[in-house]
Write an enzyme that holds these catalytic residues in place. Structure first.
Site, short mmCIF file in Angstrom:
data_model
loop_
_atom_site.label_atom_id
_atom_site.label_comp_id
_atom_site.label_asym_id
_atom_site.label_seq_id
_atom_site.Cartn_x
_atom_site.Cartn_y
_atom_site.Cartn_z
N ASP A 153 -6.38 -0.32 0.69
CA ASP A 153 -6.37 -0.31 2.15
C ASP A 153 -7.61 -1.02 2.66
O ASP A 153 -8.31 -1.70 1.90
CB ASP A 153 -6.27 1.12 2.68
CG ASP A 153 -7.46 1.98 2.26
OD1 ASP A 153 -8.40 1.45 1.62
OD2 ASP A 153 -7.46 3.18 2.58
N LYS A 210 0.83 -1.20 0.00
CA LYS A 210 0.00 0.00 0.00
C LYS A 210 0.87 1.25 0.00
O LYS A 210 0.67 2.17 -0.81
CB LYS A 210 -0.93 0.01 1.21
CG LYS A 210 -1.74 1.30 1.33
CD LYS A 210 -2.29 1.46 2.73
CE LYS A 210 -2.80 2.88 2.93
NZ LYS A 210 -3.22 3.16 4.32
#
Length: 209
Positions: free
Chosen positions: A139, A121
């Protein structure tokens, strides 16, 4: 409705609602964004933005972070939480950038995720914001919406990322990640989704609700 058609409808509806997919974190260099992103783990972007001006004034580059006194560094980032772990991660990744990458933050997923405290991420945020490379930022919000919208049955971030990569073209990756993130924060919330006011309500399968 076929999954591919549904995915493109989601993009068409959400993209105008959540324009300008830029990081909410303030930064003036690639390394600053990398540090800020590490600090944002389990912390709000707003809080990180309050901390980083003094932090970057004290430690302006990778070499200064690598040589930073741990206690001083921890005191500067204390309010972001998990400051012991974050300080160690930042010092180590700064040292690696200096020793292995000549002081320059690398520009590939493989190299970035080799750095301490940098997952997919974080690397995706960095690649899209600093190097304009296509990247899917997945996320917890994006993973949740991928299930609720019927894209996948798994909330595993890597599986969600792989699914989105199949459903969207590379030039849509950054935008769809941003749209799903913001929609998850503002409308399709974890505990109490606002389905009556959702622009996708007429077609959404509402999986997991």
């Amino acid at each position: 409705m076929q999954r591919q058609t549904w995915a493109q409808l989601v993009y068409k509806v959400l993209e105008p609602l959540y324009p300008n997919p830029k990081p909410a974190l303030n930064f003036e260099s690639p390394f600053q964004l990398l540090v800020a992103t590490v600090l944002s783990a389990q912390c709000t972007d707003e809080q990180v933005n309050q901390v980083t001006p003094a932090l970057f004034k004290r430690f302006p580059d990778p070499r200064s972070f690598a040589q930073a006194d741990a206690t001083e560094l921890e005191s500067l980032i204390y309010s972001t939480g998990f400051y012991h772990t974050k300080a160690r991660a930042i010092k180590e990744l700064a040292s690696t950038i200096v020793s292995e990458f000549g002081g320059q933050v690398p520009d590939t997923m493989e190299a970035l995720t080799s750095l301490r405290g940098v997952g997919r991420k974080t690397a995706s945020v960095f690649l899209s914001a600093c190097y304009n490379k296509p990247a899917l930022i997945v996320d917890t919000h994006v993973s949740r919406l991928c299930v609720r919208l019927g894209f996948t049955t798994s909330r595993d971030p890597q599986k969600a990322e792989a699914t989105l990569a199949e459903l969207y073209t590379e030039n849509q990756w950054v935008a769809i990640g941003h749209c799903l993130n913001q929609h998850g924060r503002q409308v399709c919330k974890s505990r109490k989704p606002d389905c009556p006011h959702c622009p996708l309500r007429d077609h959404c399968p509402k999986r997991g609700l």
